[in-house]
Write a protein that holds these residues in place. Structure first.
Motif, PDB file in Angstrom:
ATOM      1  N   ASP A   7       1.502  -1.084   0.379  1.00 33.80           N
ATOM      2  CA  ASP A   7       0.000  -0.123   0.088  1.00 33.80           C
ATOM      3  C   ASP A   7       1.053   0.810  -0.089  1.00 33.80           C
ATOM      4  O   ASP A   7       1.844   1.527   1.281  1.00 33.80           O
ATOM      5  CB  ASP A   7      -1.265  -0.222   1.080  1.00 33.80           C
ATOM      6  CG  ASP A   7      -2.011   1.255   1.318  1.00 33.80           C
ATOM      7  OD1 ASP A   7      -1.852   2.063   0.759  1.00 33.80           O
ATOM      8  OD2 ASP A   7      -2.784   0.957   1.673  1.00 33.80           O
ATOM      9  N   GLU A   8       1.162   1.379  -1.198  1.00 35.74           N
ATOM     10  CA  GLU A   8       1.574   2.888  -1.418  1.00 35.74           C
ATOM     11  C   GLU A   8       1.641   4.169  -0.456  1.00 35.74           C
ATOM     12  O   GLU A   8       2.614   5.134   0.415  1.00 35.74           O
ATOM     13  CB  GLU A   8       2.027   3.322  -3.157  1.00 35.74           C
ATOM     14  CG  GLU A   8       2.446   2.737  -3.868  1.00 35.74           C
ATOM     15  CD  GLU A   8       2.989   3.803  -4.782  1.00 35.74           C
ATOM     16  OE1 GLU A   8       3.023   4.373  -5.017  1.00 35.74           O
ATOM     17  OE2 GLU A   8       3.798   2.235  -5.646  1.00 35.74           O
ATOM     18  N   GLU A   9       0.151   4.061  -0.297  1.00 35.91           N
ATOM     19  CA  GLU A   9       0.257   5.097   0.189  1.00 35.91           C
ATOM     20  C   GLU A   9       0.226   5.092   2.702  1.00 35.91           C
ATOM     21  O   GLU A   9       0.827   6.480   2.599  1.00 35.91           O
ATOM     22  CB  GLU A   9      -1.741   5.478   1.020  1.00 35.91           C
ATOM     23  CG  GLU A   9      -1.800   6.009  -0.869  1.00 35.91           C
ATOM     24  CD  GLU A   9      -3.800   6.918  -0.669  1.00 35.91           C
ATOM     25  OE1 GLU A   9      -3.931   6.860   0.681  1.00 35.91           O
ATOM     26  OE2 GLU A   9      -4.186   7.013  -1.290  1.00 35.91           O
ATOM     27  N   LYS A  10       0.077   4.115   2.302  1.00 34.37           N
ATOM     28  CA  LYS A  10       0.498   3.516   3.674  1.00 34.37           C
ATOM     29  C   LYS A  10       2.589   3.796   4.460  1.00 34.37           C
ATOM     30  O   LYS A  10       2.960   4.115   4.850  1.00 34.37           O
ATOM     31  CB  LYS A  10       0.169   2.313   4.494  1.00 34.37           C
ATOM     32  CG  LYS A  10      -1.548   2.776   4.495  1.00 34.37           C
ATOM     33  CD  LYS A  10      -1.680   1.212   5.220  1.00 34.37           C
ATOM     34  CE  LYS A  10      -3.279   0.975   5.555  1.00 34.37           C
ATOM     35  NZ  LYS A  10      -3.299  -0.039   6.147  1.00 34.37           N
ATOM     36  N   LYS A  33      10.921   6.957  -2.947  1.00 38.35           N
ATOM     37  CA  LYS A  33      10.887   5.857  -1.508  1.00 38.35           C
ATOM     38  C   LYS A  33       9.556   5.237  -0.700  1.00 38.35           C
ATOM     39  O   LYS A  33       9.151   5.460   0.153  1.00 38.35           O
ATOM     40  CB  LYS A  33      11.187   7.378  -0.115  1.00 38.35           C
ATOM     41  CG  LYS A  33      11.723   8.207  -0.893  1.00 38.35           C
ATOM     42  CD  LYS A  33      13.204   7.603  -1.010  1.00 38.35           C
ATOM     43  CE  LYS A  33      13.902   8.925  -1.313  1.00 38.35           C
ATOM     44  NZ  LYS A  33      15.622   8.292  -1.053  1.00 38.35           N
ATOM     45  N   LYS A  34       9.336   4.309  -1.869  1.00 35.80           N
ATOM     46  CA  LYS A  34       8.553   2.947  -1.872  1.00 35.80           C
ATOM     47  C   LYS A  34       9.416   2.230  -2.045  1.00 35.80           C
ATOM     48  O   LYS A  34      10.033   1.444  -2.729  1.00 35.80           O
ATOM     49  CB  LYS A  34       7.208   3.383  -2.129  1.00 35.80           C
ATOM     50  CG  LYS A  34       6.303   4.762  -2.338  1.00 35.80           C
ATOM     51  CD  LYS A  34       5.450   4.867  -1.430  1.00 35.80           C
ATOM     52  CE  LYS A  34       5.300   6.401  -1.259  1.00 35.80           C
ATOM     53  NZ  LYS A  34       4.787   6.494   0.073  1.00 35.80           N
ATOM     54  N   ALA A  35       8.406   1.042  -1.174  1.00 37.56           N
ATOM     55  CA  ALA A  35       9.612  -1.018  -1.877  1.00 37.56           C
ATOM     56  C   ALA A  35       8.822  -0.827  -2.514  1.00 37.56           C
ATOM     57  O   ALA A  35       7.148  -0.927  -3.175  1.00 37.56           O
ATOM     58  CB  ALA A  35       8.147  -1.822  -0.382  1.00 37.56           C
ATOM     59  N   VAL A  36       8.981  -2.065  -3.066  1.00 40.75           N
ATOM     60  CA  VAL A  36       8.506  -2.552  -4.440  1.00 40.75           C
ATOM     61  C   VAL A  36       8.861  -3.449  -5.099  1.00 40.75           C
ATOM     62  O   VAL A  36       9.965  -4.887  -3.614  1.00 40.75           O
ATOM     63  CB  VAL A  36       9.155  -1.584  -6.067  1.00 40.75           C
ATOM     64  CG1 VAL A  36       8.818  -0.641  -5.924  1.00 40.75           C
ATOM     65  CG2 VAL A  36      10.958  -1.413  -6.108  1.00 40.75           C
ATOM     66  N   VAL A  37       8.651  -4.475  -5.434  1.00 36.50           N
ATOM     67  CA  VAL A  37       8.302  -6.108  -5.482  1.00 36.50           C
ATOM     68  C   VAL A  37       9.101  -6.340  -6.470  1.00 36.50           C
ATOM     69  O   VAL A  37       8.935  -5.769  -8.037  1.00 36.50           O
ATOM     70  CB  VAL A  37       6.919  -6.708  -5.646  1.00 36.50           C
ATOM     71  CG1 VAL A  37       7.286  -8.407  -6.108  1.00 36.50           C
ATOM     72  CG2 VAL A  37       6.341  -6.313  -4.646  1.00 36.50           C
ATOM     73  N   LYS A  59       1.186  -6.601   2.089  1.00 36.44           N
ATOM     74  CA  LYS A  59       0.840  -8.131   3.117  1.00 36.44           C
ATOM     75  C   LYS A  59       1.181  -9.256   1.723  1.00 36.44           C
ATOM     76  O   LYS A  59       1.113  -8.680   0.527  1.00 36.44           O
ATOM     77  CB  LYS A  59      -0.428  -7.862   3.039  1.00 36.44           C
ATOM     78  CG  LYS A  59      -1.682  -6.770   3.684  1.00 36.44           C
ATOM     79  CD  LYS A  59      -3.127  -7.268   4.164  1.00 36.44           C
ATOM     80  CE  LYS A  59      -3.584  -6.439   5.595  1.00 36.44           C
ATOM     81  NZ  LYS A  59      -3.404  -7.419   6.568  1.00 36.44           N
ATOM     82  N   ILE A  60       0.789 -10.440   2.226  1.00 31.59           N
ATOM     83  CA  ILE A  60       1.052 -11.393   1.654  1.00 31.59           C
ATOM     84  C   ILE A  60      -0.346 -12.520   1.207  1.00 31.59           C
ATOM     85  O   ILE A  60      -1.121 -12.412   1.998  1.00 31.59           O
ATOM     86  CB  ILE A  60       2.206 -12.000   1.808  1.00 31.59           C
ATOM     87  CG1 ILE A  60       3.216 -12.039   2.081  1.00 31.59           C
ATOM     88  CG2 ILE A  60       2.085 -13.281   1.287  1.00 31.59           C
ATOM     89  CD1 ILE A  60       4.543 -11.092   1.589  1.00 31.59           C
ATOM     90  N   VAL A  61      -1.090 -12.215   0.164  1.00 32.10           N
ATOM     91  CA  VAL A  61      -2.367 -12.747  -0.323  1.00 32.10           C
ATOM     92  C   VAL A  61      -2.390 -13.920  -0.898  1.00 32.10           C
ATOM     93  O   VAL A  61      -1.336 -13.542  -2.165  1.00 32.10           O
ATOM     94  CB  VAL A  61      -3.647 -11.700  -0.208  1.00 32.10           C
ATOM     95  CG1 VAL A  61      -3.580 -10.184   0.901  1.00 32.10           C
ATOM     96  CG2 VAL A  61      -2.794 -10.648  -2.099  1.00 32.10           C
ATOM     97  N   PHE A  62      -3.071 -14.185  -1.466  1.00 35.48           N
ATOM     98  CA  PHE A  62      -3.596 -14.971  -2.100  1.00 35.48           C
ATOM     99  C   PHE A  62      -4.549 -14.990  -3.234  1.00 35.48           C
ATOM    100  O   PHE A  62      -5.878 -15.042  -2.702  1.00 35.48           O
ATOM    101  CB  PHE A  62      -3.226 -16.789  -1.794  1.00 35.48           C
ATOM    102  CG  PHE A  62      -2.477 -17.096  -1.520  1.00 35.48           C
ATOM    103  CD1 PHE A  62      -1.146 -17.761  -1.835  1.00 35.48           C
ATOM    104  CD2 PHE A  62      -2.031 -16.889  -0.405  1.00 35.48           C
ATOM    105  CE1 PHE A  62      -0.293 -18.423  -1.546  1.00 35.48           C
ATOM    106  CE2 PHE A  62      -0.221 -16.894   0.275  1.00 35.48           C
ATOM    107  CZ  PHE A  62       0.359 -18.316  -0.381  1.00 35.48           C
TER     108      PHE A  62
END
Ligand code: SF4
Ligand code: SF4
Length: 77
Positions: A7-10, A33-37, A59-62
């Motif tokens: 969630d880039e806003e968070k 300045k955001k985490a990326v996969v 979050k890790i989601v399926f």
């Protein structure tokens, strides 16, 4: 299918998840300045990234379990 959702806003860009992921699946986008996969398929579902994120931004989601509450998935795995 496994998804690593950020969630880039968070996301505060603290990079704790990047440092905690030993695969690594994550990186810090220095311009935003955001985490990326960077390697979803390498994810071991260890959930370290979720645990270290103080902003609850990752979050890790399926995604292919339609209708199943995503928060519950996080707890039962
Ligand atoms: S630990 Fe959370 S807030 Fe920090 S970079 Fe990762 S996703 Fe963003
Ligand atoms: S669950 Fe583990 S392997 Fe997957 S992105 Fe998070 S820290 Fe990396």
């Amino acid at each position: 299918m496994l998804s690593i959702v950020i969630d880039e806003e968070k996301c505060s860009g603290c990079a704790l998840c990047v440092e905690g992921c030993f695969v690594p699946c994550l990186a810090l986008d220095e311009s935003k300045k955001k985490a990326v996969v960077v390697d979803r398929d390498g994810c071991l579902v260890c959930r370290t990234c979720e645990d270290v994120c103080r902003s609850k931004a990752i979050k890790i989601v399926f995604a292919d379990w339609p209708g199943f509450p995503q928060d519950r998935i996080s707890r039962v795995l």
